[in-house]
Motif scaffolding. Structure first.
Motif, PDB file in Angstrom:
ATOM      1  N   TRP A 471       0.630  -1.475   0.038  1.00 44.20           N
ATOM      2  CA  TRP A 471      -0.491   0.251  -0.271  1.00 44.20           C
ATOM      3  C   TRP A 471       0.912   1.098  -0.376  1.00 44.20           C
ATOM      4  N   ALA A 472       0.362   2.332  -0.203  1.00 40.42           N
ATOM      5  CA  ALA A 472       0.528   3.574  -0.992  1.00 40.42           C
ATOM      6  C   ALA A 472      -0.021   4.592  -0.904  1.00 40.42           C
ATOM      7  N   ILE A 473       0.077   5.492  -0.674  1.00 39.40           N
ATOM      8  CA  ILE A 473       0.337   7.363  -0.946  1.00 39.40           C
ATOM      9  C   ILE A 473       0.504   7.740  -1.948  1.00 39.40           C
ATOM     10  N   ARG A 520       4.746  10.311  -4.034  1.00 43.83           N
ATOM     11  CA  ARG A 520       4.422   9.511  -3.050  1.00 43.83           C
ATOM     12  C   ARG A 520       4.996   8.869  -1.568  1.00 43.83           C
ATOM     13  N   PHE A 521       4.460   8.032  -1.094  1.00 44.63           N
ATOM     14  CA  PHE A 521       5.151   7.460   0.268  1.00 44.63           C
ATOM     15  C   PHE A 521       4.816   6.049   0.214  1.00 44.63           C
ATOM     16  N   ALA A 522       5.851   4.924   0.095  1.00 49.39           N
ATOM     17  CA  ALA A 522       5.109   3.266  -0.220  1.00 49.39           C
ATOM     18  C   ALA A 522       5.501   2.764   1.417  1.00 49.39           C
ATOM     19  N   GLU A 527      -3.501  -1.613   4.493  1.00 52.95           N
ATOM     20  CA  GLU A 527      -4.947  -0.237   4.039  1.00 52.95           C
ATOM     21  C   GLU A 527      -5.214   0.594   4.860  1.00 52.95           C
ATOM     22  N   SER A 528      -5.024  -0.149   6.063  1.00 46.73           N
ATOM     23  CA  SER A 528      -5.799   0.792   7.029  1.00 46.73           C
ATOM     24  C   SER A 528      -4.363   1.498   8.009  1.00 46.73           C
ATOM     25  N   CYS A 544      -4.738  14.226  -0.373  1.00 47.87           N
ATOM     26  CA  CYS A 544      -4.054  12.385  -0.482  1.00 47.87           C
ATOM     27  C   CYS A 544      -4.634  11.404  -1.042  1.00 47.87           C
ATOM     28  N   MET A 545      -4.134  10.653  -1.077  1.00 48.76           N
ATOM     29  CA  MET A 545      -4.802   9.210  -1.835  1.00 48.76           C
ATOM     30  C   MET A 545      -3.733   7.640  -1.783  1.00 48.76           C
ATOM     31  N   VAL A 546      -4.929   7.233  -1.580  1.00 48.34           N
ATOM     32  CA  VAL A 546      -4.569   5.718  -1.166  1.00 48.34           C
ATOM     33  C   VAL A 546      -4.835   5.260  -2.224  1.00 48.34           C
ATOM     34  N   PHE A 547      -3.582   4.068  -2.614  1.00 38.20           N
ATOM     35  CA  PHE A 547      -4.026   2.947  -3.884  1.00 38.20           C
ATOM     36  C   PHE A 547      -2.619   1.881  -3.380  1.00 38.20           C
ATOM     37  N   ARG A 548      -2.961   1.053  -4.068  1.00 34.37           N
ATOM     38  CA  ARG A 548      -1.711  -0.312  -4.265  1.00 34.37           C
ATOM     39  C   ARG A 548      -0.921  -0.620  -4.969  1.00 34.37           C
ATOM     40  N   ASN A 549       0.400  -0.490  -5.071  1.00 34.86           N
ATOM     41  CA  ASN A 549       0.797  -1.115  -5.900  1.00 34.86           C
ATOM     42  C   ASN A 549       0.406  -2.168  -6.797  1.00 34.86           C
TER      43      ASN A 549
END
Length: 549
Positions: A471-473, A520-522, A527-528, A544-549
């Motif tokens: 997970w990353a943002i 970005r930050f990984a 996810e939490s 800020c946006m949350v996503f999964r690599n």
């Protein structure tokens, strides 16, 4: 002797009085001259300046009475609320029969190169009128706004002139449009009162099409795009209409409410954040809706074309005119809140820090070309060399269903979408696989003032580093590596504990000839944890946006 003395005294008094009058007259002339000079100075200084500040208005549309107002006639920047006028003119095309909902609109290179927020339409493709309407209402797509403009008037500038003429015909006396999407321009101005007039006009003349403003989402190529207007469903009776934001304008909102026979139009401009703007609008509606008259509309409805509009009618289709985008003007960032404005599927935001200039659209021949050029080939007649683009394909796990997760705050440039089961960046769509740049040391910032970011090893980091997993943002996308790292440094300062274990990095992407750098930050194991970091950043006024690599 006495007579002579009196005579000398009289002459002296007369001389003093004449001298005083001369001095007073000279002083008066000097003051007038100073006032005249200052007036000229003010006039010159006012050109090209940004009009900041808060204003609002609440209008009883049944009676025309102003229920509440603050700086209602002060010049402000409309931002994406501009698109209401763009749609007004498109609805005219539908009403006249010159276009239909399934009419394909051609996409030029200039339109495709617009800054976010955007749908990501490709040069040479088409989009239907109905999809274009919904893209403006929900995504607030800057690229599609230009598509509409070019297909109606041939060019953005011609369309902007038409927008201004129509504004005058509707009674919007202080409004000037310079583009169809609301991207920053010091000359593109309006007032809260003028926008309230536009809000009435678009729904009273086009009730058949006004319903699009009430849509909470829009399905485009299998992806659901949410409406930026968070008052839909939150406030009973709200049926539209449009949000807007640039750094110069602040957060704007044009709202329509119909409840218990009452019909109110309200405008808030210059909000400090999307949430505070929405809360201010709710407070204004709660305070003033009960004051509005319930029943039939007493003032004349704006249901017909304004006087003089028939002279502006054009026959569709219109040949597209080649447009070369001008270099963007410097867009100031407020010192009190140096937020970096970004675009997302959540809020109307545009890049306000370092805005790269879109590539000029290639010259288009007026006649159709017999055969399409080969991929990566320059346009016919161009002297530009062919530049090869290296492409790297990275396999990504297929999600169980095409759903993208977004934060609920503005400030995200880039939105996630899923196409054919793979993750892509819908708003940026890089032509080549992005290169990830690791930031090998954390930059400590002592103050919120101007920040000097040292050149780090990141400048020489391996650009072919393997994609990060988990997970990353993302906190933004910028026109340069330095800007992206500066935003990362600020985020680490504001939310250090939430990002203590996160791996800060930048990632390059290319759209056309425009290079962007994502911050970005990984390294979030769940996810939490990523969402917790996003929440901490949002409390400090970051997108800020949350996503999964």
């Amino acid at each position: 002797m006495v007579g002579a003395t009196f005579m000398r005294a009289a002459v002296a008094v007369l001389a003093v009085s004449l001298l005083g009058a001369g001095v007073a007259e000279a002083a008066s002339k000097k003051k007038k001259s100073v006032r005249a000079k200052s007036a000229v100075t003010r006039s010159v200084a006012s050109t090209g300046t940004w009009h900041r500040g808060y204003s609002h208005i609440v209008v009883d549309a049944n009676t025309g009475r102003i229920l509440d107002a603050d700086n209602a006639d002060a010049l402000r920047h409309p931002a994406s609320v501009t698109k209401v006028m763009t749609l007004y003119l498109l609805f005219e095309q539908l009403e006249s029969g010159r276009m239909r909902l399934n009419t394909p609109l051609r996409v030029s290179a200039y339109a495709a190169a617009q800054q976010p927020s955007k749908l990501g339409v490709k040069a040479g493709s088409t989009i239907s009128v109905e999809d274009a309407i919904q893209a403006l209402v929900t995504r607030s797509a800057n690229d599609v706004a230009v598509v509409i403009a070019e297909n109606i008037s041939g060019s953005s500038s011609s369309f902007a002139n038409l927008m201004t003429r129509r504004a005058r015909q509707l009674g919007m006396s202080r409004t000037v449009f310079k583009n169809p999407n609301g991207l920053p321009s010091p000359e593109q101005v309006t007032t809260a009162r003028d926008l309230a007039t536009l809000g009435r006009a678009v729904q009273e003349r086009f009730p058949k099409y006004y319903g699009y403003f009430e849509a909470r989402s829009f399905q485009y190529r299998g992806v659901a795009i949410r409406n930026h207007n968070r008052l839909l469903g939150r406030v009973d009776g709200v049926d539209g209409i449009k949000t807007g934001y640039t750094n110069a304008s602040g957060f704007n909102l044009l709202t329509s409410v119909k409840k218990n026979g009452r019909y109110v139009i309200a405008v808030v401009m210059g909000g400090k954040s999307a949430a505070s703007r929405d809360n201010q609008m709710v407070a204004l509606l709660n305070e003033n809706l009960g004051k509005a008259q319930s029943g039939r509309q007493m003032v004349a409805r704006m249901s017909g074309p304004p006087q003089g509009a028939s002279a502006d009618e054009a026959v569709a289709p219109v040949a597209l005119v080649d447009e070369t985008p001008a270099a963007p003007k410097t867009i100031p960032v407020p010192t009190s809140s140096p937020r970096v404005a970004m675009a997302s599927a959540v809020a109307d935001v545009v890049s306000t820090g370092s805005i790269p200039t879109p590539a000029p659209s290639p010259a288009r021949p007026t006649q159709a070309v017999a055969s399409a050029p080969a991929p990566n080939a320059p346009p016919v007649g161009s002297a530009a060399p062919i530049v090869p683009v290296a492409v790297k394909t990275v396999a990504v796990a297929r999600p169980s269903q095409p759903v993208a997760s977004f934060s609920n705050q503005p400030g995200i440039l880039g939105t996630l979408s899923f196409t054919n089961g793979f993750v892509s960046d819908a708003s940026e769509a890089p032509a080549a696989a992005p290169a990830q740049r690791a930031i090998r040391q954390q930059v400590q910032v002592a103050s919120a003032g101007p920040i000097e970011i040292p050149r780090q090893d990141a400048e020489n980091a391996d650009q072919s580093a393997a994609p990060r997993s988990g997970w990353a943002i993302q906190i933004g996308a910028f026109g340069s590596e330095a800007d992206a790292r500066a935003q990362i440094a600020k985020a680490q300062q504001k939310a250090g504990s939430a990002l203590a274990k996160a791996d800060a990095y930048t990632e390059q992407a290319v759209k056309g000839s425009t290079r962007i750098v994502r911050a970005r930050f990984a390294g979030f194991d769940a996810e939490s944890a990523a969402r917790k970091a996003c929440q901490a950043l949002k409390r400090s006024d970051f997108g800020c946006m949350v996503f999964r690599n």
